[in-house]
Design an enzyme around this catalytic site. Structure first.
Site, PDB file in Angstrom:
ATOM      1  CG  ASP A 106     -12.229   3.059   4.885  1.00 50.10           C
ATOM      2  OD1 ASP A 106     -11.872   3.881   5.754  1.00 50.10           O
ATOM      3  OD2 ASP A 106     -11.888   3.148   3.703  1.00 50.10           O
ATOM      4  NE  ARG A 118     -11.154   9.820   8.756  1.00 56.05           N
ATOM      5  CZ  ARG A 118     -10.229   9.168   8.044  1.00 56.05           C
ATOM      6  NH1 ARG A 118     -10.519   8.042   7.439  1.00 56.05           N
ATOM      7  NH2 ARG A 118      -9.020   9.648   7.941  1.00 56.05           N
ATOM      8  CE  LYS A 155      -9.151   1.773   2.673  1.00 57.63           C
ATOM      9  NZ  LYS A 155      -9.294   3.161   2.264  1.00 57.63           N
ATOM     10  CG  HIS A 203      -1.808   1.210   1.269  1.00 59.20           C
ATOM     11  ND1 HIS A 203      -2.987   1.261   0.553  1.00 59.20           N
ATOM     12  CD2 HIS A 203      -1.684   2.400   1.884  1.00 59.20           C
ATOM     13  CE1 HIS A 203      -3.552   2.439   0.745  1.00 59.20           C
ATOM     14  NE2 HIS A 203      -2.781   3.155   1.551  1.00 59.20           N
ATOM     15  CB  SER A 224      -9.139   4.731   6.891  1.00 62.75           C
ATOM     16  OG  SER A 224      -9.360   4.834   5.522  1.00 62.75           O
TER      17      SER A 224
HETATM   18  N1  URA Z   1      -6.222   6.681   2.555  1.00 63.69           N
HETATM   19  C1  URA Z   1      -7.202   5.937   3.109  1.00 63.69           C
HETATM   20  O1  URA Z   1      -7.554   4.868   2.605  1.00 63.69           O
HETATM   21  N2  URA Z   1      -7.792   6.404   4.237  1.00 63.69           N
HETATM   22  C2  URA Z   1      -7.444   7.550   4.835  1.00 63.69           C
HETATM   23  O2  URA Z   1      -7.999   7.902   5.859  1.00 63.69           O
HETATM   24  C3  URA Z   1      -6.411   8.310   4.240  1.00 63.69           C
HETATM   25  C4  URA Z   1      -5.809   7.841   3.098  1.00 63.69           C
END
Ligand code: URA
Length: 430
Positions: free
Chosen positions: A160, A167, A186, A81, A182
């Site tokens: 999320d 948010r 995933k 990621h 967050s």
């Molecule tokens: N990327 C994400 O998936 N979530 C966040 O809160 C910030 C960046």
């Protein structure tokens, strides 16, 4: 406990239990808890923070809020990621490289967000390539090729998506536990045993300072550790854009050049470092972790994997053999140096915004993007510059040209003193 009582726990700086987080988050996903209560709770978390165990429980509750991929039938599953950057085409090079080293990459990737690009948008520059596969086809391709990349399923960690949207409009995005949960929700739901995180730092990144980036990286590492995943993080520079090409088709061309042993040196360096960390996390020896990724690039094995992966997902693999086939915008505009000296700074955020203005990203959700536009960077920090040198070339279709020109004219800062090139790899954490 009622929802107001749960909000009160965090308002007073208390620690949540799993049951409290489940009531709140799952209740929100089911539509039982209204968004005004969740918004109040998000602000309490933003102000009071969360400890490592609480953040991990929140992440696990979010991960379990929808579908979770079962990759247990596959060997050595790896996910990677990036927290997002400009010119960050790393996944396009790294993932086939890892597959060529015998690691399985079965991964969900995102689209561009604000001024940062996304792997799925880039890959869609290749005619026919599809980010959607049936469940069976996903696992079959992962077994046969060792590489499968699909778009984020809506059912993956749905909590999320809902929390992120809230948010975004309640000024609670820049909270380390909320960002960490967050991202990691995933990753946990995606099922890989090894997770390597590229945490970007600088003007073009989400985290502007090394301290913030380190805190985020540590929070994500702790979630990974407590959730039983092999997790490593590399903190990398995003003050300067990565590589020389920015924009979807241009970045795929640059990735293919890197997979062919050419391409930008910074991109190659980053991909090798991330591959090394991944292989170390997978238990390879330090020598193999260092040598095998280089061999995969230099022997052409990684390029062959990329070709097979593109073809398996319906893409026209002739574009990989002949990257000149990509449609690139025909308009050209050059940005030239107004003075001589040394390039002190190149503002990644300005370059990212320029690509966005040209139509290479989305200003609104769901907007179509122009894969053919972008920016070529012709000078990097520490380079000696002569007045009149070309600093950047804009590839455009007229849209947003003036904005891109203004942004790029201000993006290059030339000084009189020689400077040394800033390091790309800032720190490795495990
Ligand atoms: N990327 C994400 O998936 N979530 C966040 O809160 C910030 C960046």
């Amino acid at each position: 406990m009622t929802i107001p009582e749960i909000i009160e726990v965090k308002r007073e700086g208390g620690i949540h239990t799993k049951a409290q987080l489940e009531s709140l988050v799952l209740g929100f996903v089911q539509g039982v808890v209204p968004d005004y209560q969740v918004a109040a709770w998000l602000m309490a978390v933003y102000l009071k923070g969360m400890n490592a165990e609480e953040t991990t429980i929140l992440t696990q509750v979010m991960a379990a809020s929808g579908e979770q991929l079962d990759l247990s039938s596959l060997e050595r599953t790896t996910d990677k990621h990036s927290t997002g950057g400009v010119g960050d085409k790393t996944s396009l090079v790294l993932t086939p490289m890892l597959a060529a080293c015998g690691v399985t990459v079965a991964k969900m990737s995102g689209r561009g967000l604000a001024h940062t690009g996304g792997t799925i948008d880039k890959l869609e520059s290749i005619p026919g390539w599809s980010p959607s596969l049936e469940d069976g086809a996903f696992l079959k391709q992962a077994k046969e090729i060792g590489l499968v990349l699909v778009g984020q399923s809506k059912n993956l960690a749905p909590a999320d998506g809902l929390l992120y949207a809230l948010r975004d409009v309640t000024a609670t995005v820049p909270s380390i536990p909320l960002i960490a949960s967050s991202i990691m929700s995933k990753k946990l739901a995606s099922g890989a045993k090894t997770i390597v995180l590229d945490v970007k730092v600088g003007a073009g990144a989400f985290m502007k300072t090394l301290d913030d980036a380190k805190e985020l990286a540590k929070a994500m590492l702790e979630i990974g550790r407590l959730a039983g995943r092999n997790t490593r993080a590399v903190l990398t520079d995003m003050e300067t854009p990565l590589g020389r090409m920015m924009g979807n088709a241009l970045e795929v061309q640059e990735a293919i050049a890197t997979l062919s042993g050419q391409g930008a040196t910074d991109l190659r360096e980053l991909c090798l470092a991330l591959a090394e960390e991944t292989l170390l996390a997978e238990g390879f020896s330090s020598q193999d972790a260092l040598e095998l990724p280089k061999k995969a690039l230099d022997s052409g094995a990684a390029l062959e994997k990329f070709k097979a992966f593109i073809a398996a997902q319906g893409g026209d693999a002739s574009y990989i053999i002949q990257p000149e086939k990509f449609v690139i915008a025909s308009g050209r505009s050059e940005i030239r140096a107004k003075s001589s000296g040394y390039l002190e700074r190149l503002d990644a955020l300005a370059v990212g915004k320029a690509v966005l203005a040209l139509g290479g990203g989305r200003e609104q959700k769901g907007e179509a993007i122009d894969h053919s536009v972008g920016v070529e960077i012709c000078a990097k920090p520490a380079d000696a510059i002569q007045a009149g040198d070309v600093l950047a070339v804009i590839y455009h279709n007229q849209r947003g040209l003036e904005t891109a020109q203004h942004l790029l004219e201000a993006a290059f800062m030339i000084g009189q003193q020689p400077v040394s090139a800033p390091p790309l790899i800032l720190e490795r954490l495990a």
